[in-house]
Design a protein around this motif. Structure first.
Motif, mmCIF file in Angstrom:
data_model
loop_
_atom_site.group_PDB
_atom_site.id
_atom_site.type_symbol
_atom_site.label_atom_id
_atom_site.label_comp_id
_atom_site.label_asym_id
_atom_site.label_seq_id
_atom_site.Cartn_x
_atom_site.Cartn_y
_atom_site.Cartn_z
ATOM 1 N N GLY A 22 6.897 -2.523 -0.538
ATOM 2 C CA GLY A 22 6.153 -3.590 -0.418
ATOM 3 C C GLY A 22 6.940 -4.912 -0.706
ATOM 4 O O GLY A 22 8.089 -4.960 -1.423
ATOM 5 N N ASN A 23 6.640 -6.049 -0.402
ATOM 6 C CA ASN A 23 6.830 -7.225 -0.584
ATOM 7 C C ASN A 23 6.255 -8.429 -0.516
ATOM 8 O O ASN A 23 4.957 -8.408 0.121
ATOM 9 N N THR A 24 6.503 -9.649 -0.949
ATOM 10 C CA THR A 24 5.733 -10.728 -1.133
ATOM 11 C C THR A 24 6.482 -12.026 -0.975
ATOM 12 O O THR A 24 7.724 -11.750 -0.911
ATOM 13 N N SER A 25 5.824 -13.241 -0.580
ATOM 14 C CA SER A 25 6.575 -14.331 -0.139
ATOM 15 C C SER A 25 5.720 -15.699 -0.494
ATOM 16 O O SER A 25 4.257 -15.424 -0.463
ATOM 17 N N VAL A 26 6.377 -16.661 -0.693
ATOM 18 C CA VAL A 26 5.633 -17.942 -0.882
ATOM 19 C C VAL A 26 6.623 -19.037 0.108
ATOM 20 O O VAL A 26 7.783 -19.211 -0.266
ATOM 21 N N LYS A 27 6.062 -20.035 0.626
ATOM 22 C CA LYS A 27 6.800 -21.112 1.181
ATOM 23 C C LYS A 27 6.369 -22.649 0.507
ATOM 24 O O LYS A 27 5.484 -22.760 0.279
ATOM 25 N N VAL A 28 7.370 -22.971 0.079
ATOM 26 C CA VAL A 28 7.304 -24.378 -0.758
ATOM 27 C C VAL A 28 8.292 -25.350 -0.127
ATOM 28 O O VAL A 28 9.345 -25.181 0.469
ATOM 29 N N ARG A 29 8.112 -26.658 -0.599
ATOM 30 C CA ARG A 29 8.953 -27.711 -0.178
ATOM 31 C C ARG A 29 9.787 -27.925 -1.193
ATOM 32 O O ARG A 29 9.196 -28.223 -2.401
ATOM 33 N N GLU A 30 10.934 -28.241 -1.182
ATOM 34 C CA GLU A 30 11.870 -28.477 -2.354
ATOM 35 C C GLU A 30 13.048 -29.268 -1.686
ATOM 36 O O GLU A 30 13.386 -29.506 -0.700
ATOM 37 N N LYS A 31 13.403 -30.239 -2.796
ATOM 38 C CA LYS A 31 14.572 -31.130 -2.458
ATOM 39 C C LYS A 31 16.143 -30.494 -2.411
ATOM 40 O O LYS A 31 16.210 -29.650 -3.607
ATOM 41 N N VAL A 61 2.158 -14.816 1.650
ATOM 42 C CA VAL A 61 1.849 -13.386 2.302
ATOM 43 C C VAL A 61 2.175 -12.379 1.391
ATOM 44 O O VAL A 61 3.294 -12.260 0.648
ATOM 45 N N ASP A 62 1.379 -11.462 1.428
ATOM 46 C CA ASP A 62 1.497 -10.041 0.694
ATOM 47 C C ASP A 62 1.418 -9.025 1.558
ATOM 48 O O ASP A 62 0.859 -8.776 2.704
ATOM 49 N N HIS A 63 2.319 -7.885 1.114
ATOM 50 C CA HIS A 63 2.572 -6.835 1.956
ATOM 51 C C HIS A 63 2.769 -5.667 0.982
ATOM 52 O O HIS A 63 3.316 -5.312 0.295
ATOM 53 N N THR A 64 1.858 -4.552 1.311
ATOM 54 C CA THR A 64 1.905 -3.303 0.591
ATOM 55 C C THR A 64 1.600 -2.182 1.548
ATOM 56 O O THR A 64 1.663 -2.215 2.671
ATOM 57 N N HIS A 65 2.163 -0.962 0.966
ATOM 58 C CA HIS A 65 2.076 0.316 1.678
ATOM 59 C C HIS A 65 0.909 1.001 1.277
ATOM 60 O O HIS A 65 1.032 2.200 0.519
ATOM 61 N N ALA A 66 -0.517 0.318 0.902
ATOM 62 C CA ALA A 66 -1.590 1.125 0.466
ATOM 63 C C ALA A 66 -1.765 2.350 0.919
ATOM 64 O O ALA A 66 -1.995 2.767 2.033
ATOM 65 N N ASP A 67 -2.038 3.282 -0.147
ATOM 66 C CA ASP A 67 -2.485 4.636 -0.022
ATOM 67 C C ASP A 67 -3.607 4.800 1.003
ATOM 68 O O ASP A 67 -3.569 5.627 1.873
ATOM 69 N N ALA A 68 -4.705 3.907 0.633
ATOM 70 C CA ALA A 68 -5.925 4.258 1.486
ATOM 71 C C ALA A 68 -5.743 3.814 2.817
ATOM 72 O O ALA A 68 -6.611 4.667 3.738
ATOM 73 N N PHE A 69 -5.242 2.700 3.174
ATOM 74 C CA PHE A 69 -4.681 2.368 4.382
ATOM 75 C C PHE A 69 -4.035 3.550 5.173
ATOM 76 O O PHE A 69 -4.375 4.046 6.564
ATOM 77 N N ILE A 70 -2.931 4.069 4.452
ATOM 78 C CA ILE A 70 -2.158 4.957 5.118
ATOM 79 C C ILE A 70 -2.830 6.267 5.437
ATOM 80 O O ILE A 70 -2.757 6.980 6.317
ATOM 81 N N ALA A 71 -3.847 6.668 4.425
ATOM 82 C CA ALA A 71 -4.630 7.868 4.695
ATOM 83 C C ALA A 71 -5.575 7.769 6.058
ATOM 84 O O ALA A 71 -5.610 8.821 6.711
ATOM 85 N N VAL A 72 -5.962 6.553 6.260
ATOM 86 C CA VAL A 72 -6.849 6.327 7.352
ATOM 87 C C VAL A 72 -6.211 6.445 8.740
ATOM 88 O O VAL A 72 -6.330 7.005 9.499
ATOM 89 N N CYS A 73 -4.813 5.867 8.524
ATOM 90 C CA CYS A 73 -3.969 5.589 9.916
ATOM 91 C C CYS A 73 -3.199 6.789 10.027
ATOM 92 O O CYS A 73 -2.890 7.133 11.435
ATOM 93 N N LEU A 105 -0.187 -2.474 9.932
ATOM 94 C CA LEU A 105 0.886 -1.904 10.607
ATOM 95 C C LEU A 105 0.903 -0.445 10.673
ATOM 96 O O LEU A 105 0.972 0.007 9.510
ATOM 97 N N MET A 106 0.511 0.250 11.725
ATOM 98 C CA MET A 106 0.311 1.630 11.737
ATOM 99 C C MET A 106 1.451 2.206 11.342
ATOM 100 O O MET A 106 2.589 2.102 11.381
ATOM 101 N N HIS A 107 1.112 3.189 10.465
ATOM 102 C CA HIS A 107 2.079 4.270 9.733
ATOM 103 C C HIS A 107 2.950 3.488 8.750
ATOM 104 O O HIS A 107 3.949 3.997 8.508
ATOM 105 N N HIS A 108 2.718 2.362 8.331
ATOM 106 C CA HIS A 108 3.495 1.264 7.547
ATOM 107 C C HIS A 108 2.641 0.883 6.478
ATOM 108 O O HIS A 108 3.127 0.989 5.417
ATOM 109 N N GLY A 109 1.834 -0.303 6.814
ATOM 110 C CA GLY A 109 1.434 -0.965 5.410
ATOM 111 C C GLY A 109 0.400 -2.033 6.256
ATOM 112 O O GLY A 109 0.242 -2.214 7.350
ATOM 113 N N VAL A 110 0.053 -2.858 5.190
ATOM 114 C CA VAL A 110 -1.039 -3.822 5.272
ATOM 115 C C VAL A 110 -0.267 -5.344 4.983
ATOM 116 O O VAL A 110 0.516 -5.234 3.777
#
Ligand code: ZN
Length: 660
Positions: free
Chosen positions: A39-48, A128-140, A190-195
C-alpha cells in the motif's frame, strides 16, 4: 470495516502532511488492508522552494516503508510538475523511472519514492490512498472476478484490468481515469492488485477507502463467503489435533532438505493450529492452493506456489521449468528454487525465510492468503493471475535491484540455543548471536527481565537438570525455527568456597548435576538436531580458567568444569564424522556477571591487598575481560573462522601465567 477516524487523535497531526501521516497509520495498522510494506498514500501541497517560489509538491510514501508507523520523513517529496511531465512520455523503463523520480525529489535524503508515484501524481485529488485490501482481492480473484467487481462498485470507481505495476500501469490508469470518471467517482480499483480512494481531505480519502472495502465485505457476506475461518468451530467439527511432540528431527530433516535446495540455511517455522491444519488437510488443497498468490507482490515473499506435501525435489524441478518457460530468451539469473510455504497434512503450515523475521512475514502473508482463497472458493472458485504475469513481478528489474541491496549477516537462517541466557555471559552470547543474524532460543531458570517480541528470539524458562523440560525446549525450538545449528553450553553454578575436607557430598553432587550431568543430557538430546544442521552443527562449551589452572576452595566447580571439558573433547572425536564441531572457551574473572556484586568484588580485592581496579585487571595483559568479549569469541567459534577447528580449548583471561 469500521472507520478508525478520531477527531481528537487527528488534531494531534497538524497540517496537510500531518493529516497524511495520521490516516496512513490508520490504514497501515489494519492487516486486512495492507501487509508488510504494501500500500501507499500521498498528499499534494504547495510549498516555497529556496528561491521563494511556490511549487506543488507530491509527498508520496517511500518504497518499502510501513504505513502503520510512518513518520513525515517516510514520505518522499517530489516536484509534481516534473512527475506529471514523466507521465506524458510515451515510454520509460522502470529502472529509468525510479532514477527520474529520485531526480524529482526536493530532499536528496528522502527515501526512494513508491513505484506507484506517477499514478498518485496523475490523480487530480489532494489526498490519494492505496491498499491491497483482502476483501476486495477475495472478490476479484475469482472465476468471474471482473463481473463481480462491476456488480459491487458500478460506476463509483474507475475499473482497471490487471496491468503490471510501474510506468505502463500509470499510463493506463491516466487514460482510463479520463474516460471513466463520473461525478460519483470516489476511487479506482485495479484487478488482482488493490484499491485507490481519493478526496480533498485526509478524512474523505480514508473514509472512502473504508466504504469501498466495506462494499466488498458486504458482498462476501451476502454470498456466504465471509466467515470462512471460524477456527474454534472448525476445529470442533474437524476434530483436528495439533502435532504430537517428538517431531523435532522430522522437522529438522525437512528444513535441511529445503536449505540444501535453497543453497543457504533457512528458518523453518511450523504452525499446527486449526486454520493451518484444516487448510492443509482439505481434500481439494492442491486445486485451491496451487493457483497462485493473492496479490502479485507476495510472490517475492512466498514464491508463486506453496509445496503441498514434502517432495522438495519435484518442487524445485517445477520451479526450474517455470523459470525456463517464462524467461523468453532474456538473460535473467534464476533465484533459488526452494519453497517458502509448505502445506503438509501432518505438520500444517510451514513458513520458510532467510531469517526468522522473513519466515514470520511469510506466515502472516499466507494466513491472509488462506482466507482469501477460502472466500474465493466459497464464491465459486479462487483464481490468481497466470504464471507469466507473476513471473514478471518476481523477476522485475526493480525487485531484483532491491534484492541485490540486501546485506546478509553471517548467521542468517541459523538457529542457536543458549543456556543461562537471562544474564551475564549467556545473555551476552544470545545478543552476539542475534546481532550476527541467528534466531536464538534462550533457556534460563528465571524469566528474562524484559520480554522481547522479536521473531528471532524465543525465551523459555527451563531447568536444564530436568530432562523432560530440555526435550520440550528443543522441540519448541525445532517448531519455531526448524532445528538447531549452534548450542552454547553456558549455564552453571559457582558455589561458595569450601575446602575438600568440609565439602558436603550433596553440595558436590548438586554442582555435578548442573555443570556436568545437565550439559551431558542436553548435548545428547540436541545431537539429532545438530547433525541435521545445513552447515554442520556447532557446540561451544563455556569452561573455566579453573580447568587448566585450578584454585583451592573450589574443588567441585573445578572438577565439574574439567569433566565437562573432557566430555566436549570426546564429543569432538565422536561427532566430527557428522560434521559437528565442539570447542571450549576458558574465561576468567568476568566481573559483569551476577556473582560479582560490588561487595564481593571489594572483598576479594581487599583479600589480595589490591584496589578494585588492580584486581579487575590482574592478568598479564592488564586488561579486563567482559562478558561481551566471551560472547564474541563464542559466536566466532561458530563462524567460518573456526570451520576447521574442533576439540580446541581457548582461554580468554587476559593472559594467566599458570594457563600459559
Ligand atoms: Zn499496489
Amino acid at each position: 470495516m469500521q472507520s478508525l477516524w478520531n477527531d481528537s487523535d487527528a488534531a494531534k497531526f497538524p497540517g496537510d502532511l500531518g493529516q497524511r501521516v495520521y490516516t496512513s497509520r490508520l490504514l497501515g495498522c489494519d492487516r486486512a488492508l495492507v501487509l508488510h510494506g504494501g500500500g501507499n498514500t500521498s498528499v499534494k501541497v504547495r510549498e516555497k522552494n529556496i528561491f521563494g517560489e511556490e511549487e506543488e509538491i507530491l509527498y508520496v510514501k517511500g518504497s518499502g516503508g510501513d504505513l502503520g508507523n510512518i513518520e513525515a520523513s517516510g514520505f518522499a517529496p517530489l516536484r509534481l510538475k516534473y512527475v506529471l511531465r514523466l507521465a506524458e512520455l510515451e515510454q520509460l523503463s522502470d529502472t529509468r523511472m525510479a532514477a527520474e523520480l529520485r531526480c524529482a525529489l526536493t530532499n536528496p535524503a528522502a527515501p526512494n519514492p513508491s513505484v506507484e508515484s506517477i499514478l498518485h501524481a496523475i490523480l487530480p485529488y489532494k489526498f490519494v490512498d492505496h491498499t491491497h485490501a483482502d476483501a476486495f482481492i477475495a472478490v476479484c480473484n475469482t472465476v468471474n472476478g471482473a463481473e463481480r467487481v462491476k456488480e459491487v462498485y458500478g460506476d463509483s470507481v474507475v475499473h482497471i484490468p490487471y496491468v503490471m505495476p510501474g510506468f505502463e500501469l500509470s499510463k493506463f490508469c491516466a487514460r482510463a481515469f479520463a474516460e471513466q470518471r463520473t461525478p460519483r467517482t470516489i476511487g479506482m480499483i485495479l484487478m488482482h492488485h488493490g484499491v485507490f480512494s481519493f478526496g480533498e481531505t485526509a478524512r474523505e480519502a480514508y473514509e472512502r477507502m473504508i466504504e469501498l472495502v466495506t462494499h466488498a465485505e458486504e458482498y462476501l457476506a451476502k454470498h456466504d463467503a465471509w466467515n470462512v475461518n471460524n477456527q474454534s468451530r472448525a476445529r470442533q467439527q474437524a476434530g483436528e489435533q495439533p502435532l504430537p511432540n517428538g517431531r523435532g528431527s522430522e522437522i529438522a530433516a525437512l528444513r535441511k532438505e529445503v536449505s540444501d535446495a535453497a543453497g543457504f540455511p533457512v528458518v523453518f517455522s511450523v504452525h499446527d493450529d486449526a486454520q493451518a491444519l484444516i487448510f492443509a488437510r482439505r481434500k481439494d488443497v492442491k486445486d485451491i492452493a496451487l493457483q497462485g498468490p493473492a496479490t502479485p507482490d507476495h510472490v517475492m515473499r512466498t514464491k508463486r506456489l506453496p509445496l503441498v506435501g514434502r517432495d522438495v525435489k519435484s518442487y524445485c524441478a517445477d520451479y526450474k521449468n517455470y523459470f525456463s518457460e517464462n524467461t523468453r530468451g532474456r538473460a535473467l539469473k534464476m533465484l533459488d528454487t526452494a519453497p517458502r510455504i509448505i502445506l503438509d497434512k501432518e505438520l500444517g503450515l510451514c513458513a520458510i525465510g532467510r531469517t526468522a523475521r522473513d519466515a514470520a512475514i511469510v506466515e502472516e502473508i499466507y494466513r491472509h492468503t488462506i482466507e482469501i482463497i477460502l472466500r474465493g472458493t466459497a464464491l465459486g472458485g479462487y483464481r490468481a493471475l497466470p504464471a507469466s504475469d507473476l513471473f514478471e513481478i518476481e523477476y522485475w528489474e526493480l525487485e531484483q535491484a532491491k534484492l541485490s541491496h540486501i546485506k546478509p549477516k553471517p548467521f542468517d537462517g541459523e538457529v542457536a540455543l543458549v543456556t543461562g541466557a537471562a544474564s551475564g555471559i549467556g545473555k551476552a552470547c544470545a545478543e552476539a548471536l542475534l546481532a550476527r543474524g541467528a534466531a536464538v532460543t534462550g533457556l534460563d531458570l528465571k524469566a528474562q527481565e524484559k520480554s522481547t517480541k522479536r521473531p528471532d528470539q524465543l525465551e523459555l524458562v527451563c531447568d536444564i537438570t530436568d530432562e523432560a523440560a530440555v526435550e520440550r525446549a528443543l522441540e519448541s525450538t525445532a517448531r519455531k525455527y526448524g532445528g538447531l545449528d549452534m548450542l552454547i553450553l553456558n549455564a552453571g553454578i559457582f558455589p561458595p568456597g569450601a575446602r575438600i575436607e568440609t565439602l558436603k557430598l550433596e553440595d558436590w553432587q548438586k554442582i555435578m548435576r548442573v555443570n556436568l550431568d545437565a550439559n551431558f543430557s542436553l548435548m545428547r538430546a540436541a545431537y539429532p538436531l545438530l547433525k541435521l544442521s545445513p552447515r554442520g552443527g556447532r557446540v561451544v562449551v563455556i569452561g573455566s580458567k579453573n580447568v587448566p589452572a585450578p584454585g583451592p576452595g573450589v574443588a567441585a566447580y573445578s572438577a565439574s568444569k574439567a569433566a565437562l571439558t573432557q566430555l566436549a573433547r570426546v564429543a569432538a572425536l565422536e561427532w566430527g564424522a557428522v560434521n559437528i564441531r565442539v570447542n571450549v572457551i576458558h574465561p576468567n574473572m568476568v566481573f559483569d556477571t551476577a556473582i560479582w556484586t560490588t561487595e564481593v568484588l571489594a572483598q576479594r580485592a581487599a583479600h589480595y591487598g589490591m584496589s578494585v581496579e588492580q584486581y579487575r585487571t590482574n592478568n598479564i595483559l592488564r586488561t579486563e575481560v567482559h562478558s561481551a568479549d566471551v560472547a564474541a569469541l563464542a559466536a566466532e567459534m561458530c563462524s567460518p573462522l573456526f570451520a576447521k577447528t574442533t576439540g580446541a580449548q581457548v582461554p580468554i583471561d587476559g593472559g594467566n601465567d599458570r594457563v600459559i
